[in-house]
Design a protein around this motif. Structure first.
Motif, PDB file in Angstrom:
ATOM      1  N   ASN A  89       0.843  -1.193   0.000  1.00  0.00           N
ATOM      2  CA  ASN A  89       0.000   0.000   0.000  1.00  0.00           C
ATOM      3  C   ASN A  89       0.879   1.244   0.000  1.00  0.00           C
ATOM      4  OD1 ASN A  89      -2.642  -1.213   0.082  1.00  0.00           O
ATOM      5  ND2 ASN A  89      -2.176  -1.849   2.170  1.00  0.00           N
ATOM      6  N   ASN A  90       1.192   1.693  -1.192  1.00  0.00           N
ATOM      7  CA  ASN A  90       2.125   2.800  -1.364  1.00  0.00           C
ATOM      8  C   ASN A  90       1.459   4.056  -1.917  1.00  0.00           C
ATOM      9  OD1 ASN A  90       4.931   3.924  -1.710  1.00  0.00           O
ATOM     10  ND2 ASN A  90       4.320   3.838  -3.855  1.00  0.00           N
ATOM     11  N   GLY A  91       0.248   3.929  -2.441  1.00  0.00           N
ATOM     12  CA  GLY A  91      -0.435   5.086  -3.016  1.00  0.00           C
ATOM     13  C   GLY A  91      -0.865   6.076  -1.944  1.00  0.00           C
ATOM     14  N   ALA A  92      -0.818   7.353  -2.274  1.00  0.00           N
ATOM     15  CA  ALA A  92      -1.213   8.415  -1.333  1.00  0.00           C
ATOM     16  C   ALA A  92      -1.521   9.682  -2.114  1.00  0.00           C
ATOM     17  CB  ALA A  92      -0.101   8.680  -0.318  1.00  0.00           C
ATOM     18  N   ALA A  93      -2.183  10.605  -1.430  1.00  0.00           N
ATOM     19  CA  ALA A  93      -2.481  11.905  -2.041  1.00  0.00           C
ATOM     20  C   ALA A  93      -1.249  12.794  -1.898  1.00  0.00           C
ATOM     21  CB  ALA A  93      -3.691  12.537  -1.359  1.00  0.00           C
ATOM     22  N   THR A  94      -0.389  12.784  -2.901  1.00  0.00           N
ATOM     23  CA  THR A  94       0.887  13.497  -2.808  1.00  0.00           C
ATOM     24  C   THR A  94       1.128  14.466  -3.962  1.00  0.00           C
ATOM     25  OG1 THR A  94       1.990  11.636  -3.911  1.00  0.00           O
ATOM     26  CG2 THR A  94       2.006  11.641  -1.503  1.00  0.00           C
ATOM     27  N   GLN A  95       0.061  14.839  -4.679  1.00  0.00           N
ATOM     28  CA  GLN A  95       0.256  15.816  -5.746  1.00  0.00           C
ATOM     29  C   GLN A  95       0.774  17.118  -5.135  1.00  0.00           C
ATOM     30  OE1 GLN A  95      -2.500  14.197  -4.942  1.00  0.00           O
ATOM     31  NE2 GLN A  95      -3.564  13.383  -6.727  1.00  0.00           N
ATOM     32  N   ALA A  96       1.745  17.728  -5.801  1.00  0.00           N
ATOM     33  CA  ALA A  96       2.423  18.897  -5.242  1.00  0.00           C
ATOM     34  C   ALA A  96       1.454  20.028  -4.922  1.00  0.00           C
ATOM     35  CB  ALA A  96       3.503  19.382  -6.213  1.00  0.00           C
ATOM     36  N   ASP A  97       0.522  20.307  -5.826  1.00  0.00           N
ATOM     37  CA  ASP A  97      -0.399  21.408  -5.583  1.00  0.00           C
ATOM     38  C   ASP A  97      -1.313  21.117  -4.391  1.00  0.00           C
ATOM     39  OD1 ASP A  97      -1.689  19.385  -6.967  1.00  0.00           O
ATOM     40  OD2 ASP A  97      -2.972  20.738  -8.114  1.00  0.00           O
ATOM     41  N   PHE A  98      -1.622  19.840  -4.169  1.00  0.00           N
ATOM     42  CA  PHE A  98      -2.460  19.460  -3.042  1.00  0.00           C
ATOM     43  C   PHE A  98      -1.669  19.537  -1.739  1.00  0.00           C
ATOM     44  CE2 PHE A  98      -4.348  16.287  -0.186  1.00  0.00           C
ATOM     45  CZ  PHE A  98      -5.654  16.751  -0.142  1.00  0.00           C
ATOM     46  N   LEU A  99      -0.455  19.006  -1.729  1.00  0.00           N
ATOM     47  CA  LEU A  99       0.367  19.044  -0.518  1.00  0.00           C
ATOM     48  C   LEU A  99       0.684  20.472  -0.096  1.00  0.00           C
ATOM     49  CD1 LEU A  99       2.953  16.143  -0.960  1.00  0.00           C
ATOM     50  CD2 LEU A  99       1.035  16.251   0.629  1.00  0.00           C
ATOM     51  N   ASN A 100       0.794  21.369  -1.054  1.00  0.00           N
ATOM     52  CA  ASN A 100       1.100  22.761  -0.727  1.00  0.00           C
ATOM     53  C   ASN A 100      -0.036  23.438   0.040  1.00  0.00           C
ATOM     54  OD1 ASN A 100       3.624  22.660  -1.915  1.00  0.00           O
ATOM     55  ND2 ASN A 100       2.908  23.424  -3.900  1.00  0.00           N
ATOM     56  N   ARG A 101      -1.220  22.858  -0.008  1.00  0.00           N
ATOM     57  CA  ARG A 101      -2.360  23.393   0.749  1.00  0.00           C
ATOM     58  C   ARG A 101      -2.447  22.790   2.150  1.00  0.00           C
ATOM     59  NH1 ARG A 101      -7.124  21.768  -3.003  1.00  0.00           N
ATOM     60  NH2 ARG A 101      -8.372  22.689  -1.311  1.00  0.00           N
ATOM     61  N   ASP A 102      -1.609  21.835   2.433  1.00  0.00           N
ATOM     62  CA  ASP A 102      -1.625  21.123   3.716  1.00  0.00           C
ATOM     63  C   ASP A 102      -0.642  21.812   4.665  1.00  0.00           C
ATOM     64  OD1 ASP A 102      -1.698  19.377   5.814  1.00  0.00           O
ATOM     65  OD2 ASP A 102      -0.944  17.647   4.707  1.00  0.00           O
TER      66      ASP A 102
END
Length: 277
Positions: A89-102
């Motif tokens: 289980n390696n998939g995750a929400a790691t898109q750069a534009d999304f992580l920048n909002r975290d």
């Protein structure tokens, strides 16, 4: 024969840097690998490359935020290979534009928090839930989850990501306790910083700064994580379960002042004893 001969493995996030390195390693160990990713085209290209080299891999679409998509991934895997022994289980929400909002907790967008948990935590749980019957039937099922050092230390941003990975850590321990007697191991890998090739080339100052805090001479590569996955997926890892394995170059195992004091300390030792520390 490799250590995974005859074993069917699913790698989520399989088209990414860490995922693709793991796919290649599992195939090199003679595993049959399903490359599962929300980005189907690069997953298909990777599968074609592996098959051209004599390996056994197929690409399947999965959206870890969609329970029906996860269930279909497991069903399609079983339809193609007839069995399932390993899930990474390696998939995750790691898109750069999304992580920048975290960012910090006080600035957290509810959408960011909910989406992060839906993909990282709930998605991992559902992968396990739907795969468990086949893993138990195999008699030697192995679940390997990807966490992060962010789940073990505090930081100034990425609050939702870190919290979701803490949930993955806890989930791992519970699954190991609940299904170990049925022949299923469950472990989590907590990687250290594994920069991409462009990061190494374009951010040398950042890389050097981070390297100072590691206990190894250099930072890790995706292949270092892939090697641990291959071990845990094989019979050689059958007695390892319920572990949070920090594959991080020792960065989590030393005081923060070690990086700043190392040169001074080694000079002091050399001055007194005439040798290196």
């Amino acid at each position: 024969m490799g250590r995974l001969t005859g074993r069917t493995c699913i790698v989520t996030g399989g088209a990414g840097g860490l995922g693709s390195a793991t796919v290649r390693r599992l195939c090199a160990e003679d595993g049959q690998v399903v490359i599962a990713d929300i980005m189907l085209e690069p997953a298909q290209a990777l599968a074609e490359d592996i098959r051209a080299s004599g390996g056994d891999a197929i690409a399947l679409h999965v959206d870890l935020g969609d329970p029906d998509s996860i269930r279909k991934l497991i069903d399609d895997t079983l339809a193609h290979y007839g069995k399932l022994e390993v899930i990474f289980n390696n998939g995750a929400a790691t898109q750069a534009d999304f992580l920048n909002r975290d960012g910090a907790a006080g600035d957290m967008e509810i959408e960011v928090w909910d989406t992060t948990f839906a993909v990282n935590a709930r998605g991992t749980m559902l992968m396990i839930k739907y795969a468990l019957p086949a893993l138990i039937e195999s008699g030697s099922g192995a679940i390997i989850n990807t966490s992060s050092g962010a789940a073990l230390l505090g930081d100034l941003a990425r609050t939702a990501y870190a919290a979701s990975k803490s949930a993955v850590n806890a989930l791992t321990l519970y699954v190991a306790a609940q299904y170990g007697k049925q022949g299923v191991t469950c472990n989590v890998i907590s990687p250290g910083m594994v920069p991409t090739a462009p990061s190494r080339a374009n951010q040398p100052e950042l890389i050097r700064m981070v390297e100072r805090h590691h206990l190894t001479p250099e930072l890790g590569y995706p292949e270092d994580i892939a090697a641990m996955v291959a071990l845990l997926a094989s019979d050689e890892g059958r007695f390892v379960s319920g572990q949070i394995l920090r594959v991080d170059g020792g960065v989590s195992k030393a005081f923060a002042h070690v990086a700043d004091n190392r040169d001074q300390f080694e000079a002091h030792v050399a001055n007194i004893w005439g040798g290196a520390a």
